[in-house]
Design a protein around this motif. Structure first.
Motif, short mmCIF file in Angstrom:
data_model
loop_
_atom_site.label_atom_id
_atom_site.label_comp_id
_atom_site.label_asym_id
_atom_site.label_seq_id
_atom_site.Cartn_x
_atom_site.Cartn_y
_atom_site.Cartn_z
N HIS A 1 0.81 -1.22 0.00
CA HIS A 1 0.00 0.00 0.00
C HIS A 1 0.85 1.27 0.00
N TRP A 2 2.14 1.17 0.33
CA TRP A 2 2.99 2.34 0.24
C TRP A 2 3.24 2.64 -1.22
N PRO A 3 2.92 3.83 -1.68
CA PRO A 3 3.06 4.16 -3.10
C PRO A 3 4.48 3.99 -3.64
N LEU A 4 5.49 4.05 -2.80
CA LEU A 4 6.85 3.91 -3.29
C LEU A 4 7.27 2.45 -3.50
N TRP A 5 6.55 1.50 -2.94
CA TRP A 5 6.94 0.09 -3.10
C TRP A 5 6.91 -0.33 -4.57
N ARG A 6 5.84 0.01 -5.28
CA ARG A 6 5.67 -0.48 -6.65
C ARG A 6 6.74 0.05 -7.61
N PRO A 7 7.02 1.35 -7.65
CA PRO A 7 8.10 1.79 -8.54
C PRO A 7 9.47 1.29 -8.11
N LEU A 8 9.68 1.07 -6.82
CA LEU A 8 10.95 0.51 -6.37
C LEU A 8 11.11 -0.94 -6.84
N VAL B 1 9.80 -2.13 -9.62
CA VAL B 1 10.10 -1.99 -11.06
C VAL B 1 11.56 -1.62 -11.26
N GLU B 2 12.01 -0.60 -10.55
CA GLU B 2 13.38 -0.12 -10.72
C GLU B 2 14.41 -1.18 -10.29
N THR B 3 14.13 -1.88 -9.21
CA THR B 3 15.06 -2.92 -8.75
C THR B 3 15.14 -4.05 -9.77
N ALA B 4 14.00 -4.51 -10.26
CA ALA B 4 13.99 -5.57 -11.27
C ALA B 4 14.71 -5.12 -12.53
N ARG B 5 14.45 -3.90 -12.96
CA ARG B 5 15.12 -3.37 -14.17
C ARG B 5 16.62 -3.34 -13.99
N ARG B 6 17.06 -2.86 -12.84
CA ARG B 6 18.51 -2.76 -12.58
C ARG B 6 19.15 -4.15 -12.52
N ILE B 7 18.47 -5.10 -11.90
CA ILE B 7 19.01 -6.45 -11.85
C ILE B 7 19.16 -7.00 -13.27
N LEU B 8 18.11 -6.85 -14.08
CA LEU B 8 18.18 -7.36 -15.46
C LEU B 8 19.22 -6.62 -16.29
N MET C 1 5.69 -13.31 -6.16
CA MET C 1 5.15 -12.20 -5.36
C MET C 1 3.66 -12.10 -5.55
N THR C 2 2.94 -12.13 -4.45
CA THR C 2 1.49 -11.95 -4.47
C THR C 2 1.17 -10.49 -4.74
N VAL C 3 0.36 -10.24 -5.77
CA VAL C 3 -0.19 -8.91 -6.02
C VAL C 3 -1.68 -9.13 -6.32
N LEU C 4 -2.53 -8.71 -5.40
CA LEU C 4 -3.97 -8.95 -5.53
C LEU C 4 -4.76 -7.68 -5.83
N VAL C 5 -4.11 -6.53 -5.79
CA VAL C 5 -4.78 -5.27 -6.11
C VAL C 5 -4.50 -4.95 -7.57
N GLU C 6 -5.56 -4.90 -8.38
CA GLU C 6 -5.39 -4.71 -9.82
C GLU C 6 -4.59 -3.45 -10.15
N GLN C 7 -4.87 -2.34 -9.49
CA GLN C 7 -4.14 -1.10 -9.75
C GLN C 7 -2.64 -1.29 -9.52
N TYR C 8 -2.29 -2.03 -8.48
CA TYR C 8 -0.88 -2.26 -8.18
C TYR C 8 -0.23 -3.10 -9.28
N TRP C 9 -0.95 -4.12 -9.75
CA TRP C 9 -0.40 -4.95 -10.83
C TRP C 9 -0.21 -4.10 -12.09
N ARG C 10 -1.17 -3.23 -12.38
CA ARG C 10 -1.05 -2.36 -13.56
C ARG C 10 0.18 -1.46 -13.45
N GLU C 11 0.38 -0.86 -12.27
CA GLU C 11 1.54 0.01 -12.08
C GLU C 11 2.84 -0.76 -12.31
N ILE C 12 2.93 -1.95 -11.75
CA ILE C 12 4.15 -2.74 -11.88
C ILE C 12 4.34 -3.21 -13.33
N SER C 13 3.33 -3.83 -13.89
CA SER C 13 3.48 -4.39 -15.23
C SER C 13 3.72 -3.29 -16.27
#
Length: 173
Positions: A54-61, A63-70, A81-93
């Motif tokens: 629910h912390w707004p900074l978790w989702r972009p972090l 994304v950024e961490t996965a991008r940097r690793i790749l 990773m469990t993501v059950l909130v559709e909005q959160y999945w949209r932000e990440i994907s």
């Protein structure tokens, strides 16, 4: 590429990810929960919430961490990773796609009785009130959006090794 393993807590995502990694050449496992754990360690703490997602900074972090690793390693990142909130999945994907990262989104699905039995019988964690509390939230997400957003692996009658093999076959196929 990212192979995202979604599903409720206790369905077997982490176990499946660890069994899947050797089946996918040049792959690594990254659990985005570690990003949340890092945020939970900030002192004084961030605003109180019952879930770090629910912390707004978790989702972009994530994304950024996965991008940097790749960017650093290349290959495939397996992310349980469990993501059950559709909005959160949209932000990440959408964030990952915005960086040109292909995402294969799988849901490890099991019926409610199977989920409750697995949670109750978990030899490592034992019965978990936290995990039990997400069974109905998962069922609602699966019914309303999650089942149409991912490739479903019905793990009701599969071992984690069989689920990993099915996912590897889909990724290779």
């Amino acid at each position: 590429m990212i192979v995202w393993l979604n599903g409720t807590h206790g369905v077997g995502k982490t176990t499946t990810a660890n069994l899947l990694q050797p089946l996918l050449p040049d792959s690594r496992v990254f659990n985005a929960e570690k990003v949340g754990e890092t945020l939970m360690d900030i002192r004084p703490g961030l605003p109180v919430t019952d879930n770090f997602q629910h912390w707004p900074l978790w989702r972009p972090l994530v994304v950024e961490t996965a991008r940097r690793i790749l960017d650093y390693t290349g290959g495939i990142l397996v992310m349980p990773m469990t993501v059950l909130v559709e909005q959160y999945w949209r932000e990440i994907s959408q964030g990952l796609h915005g960086h040109g990262i292909r995402v294969r989104h799988f849901v490890l699905h099991a019926d409610t009785d199977t989920l409750r039995r697995r949670i109750a019988d978990d030899p490592a964690m034992g019965p978990s009130t936290f995990r039990f509390s997400y069974v109905s939230l998962y069922a609602e997400a699966f019914r309303t959006w999650l089942s149409s957003e991912a490739e479903i692996i019905d793990s009701t009658n599969l071992t984690s090794a069989q689920a990993a093999s099915a996912i590897a076959g889909a990724v290779h196929g």
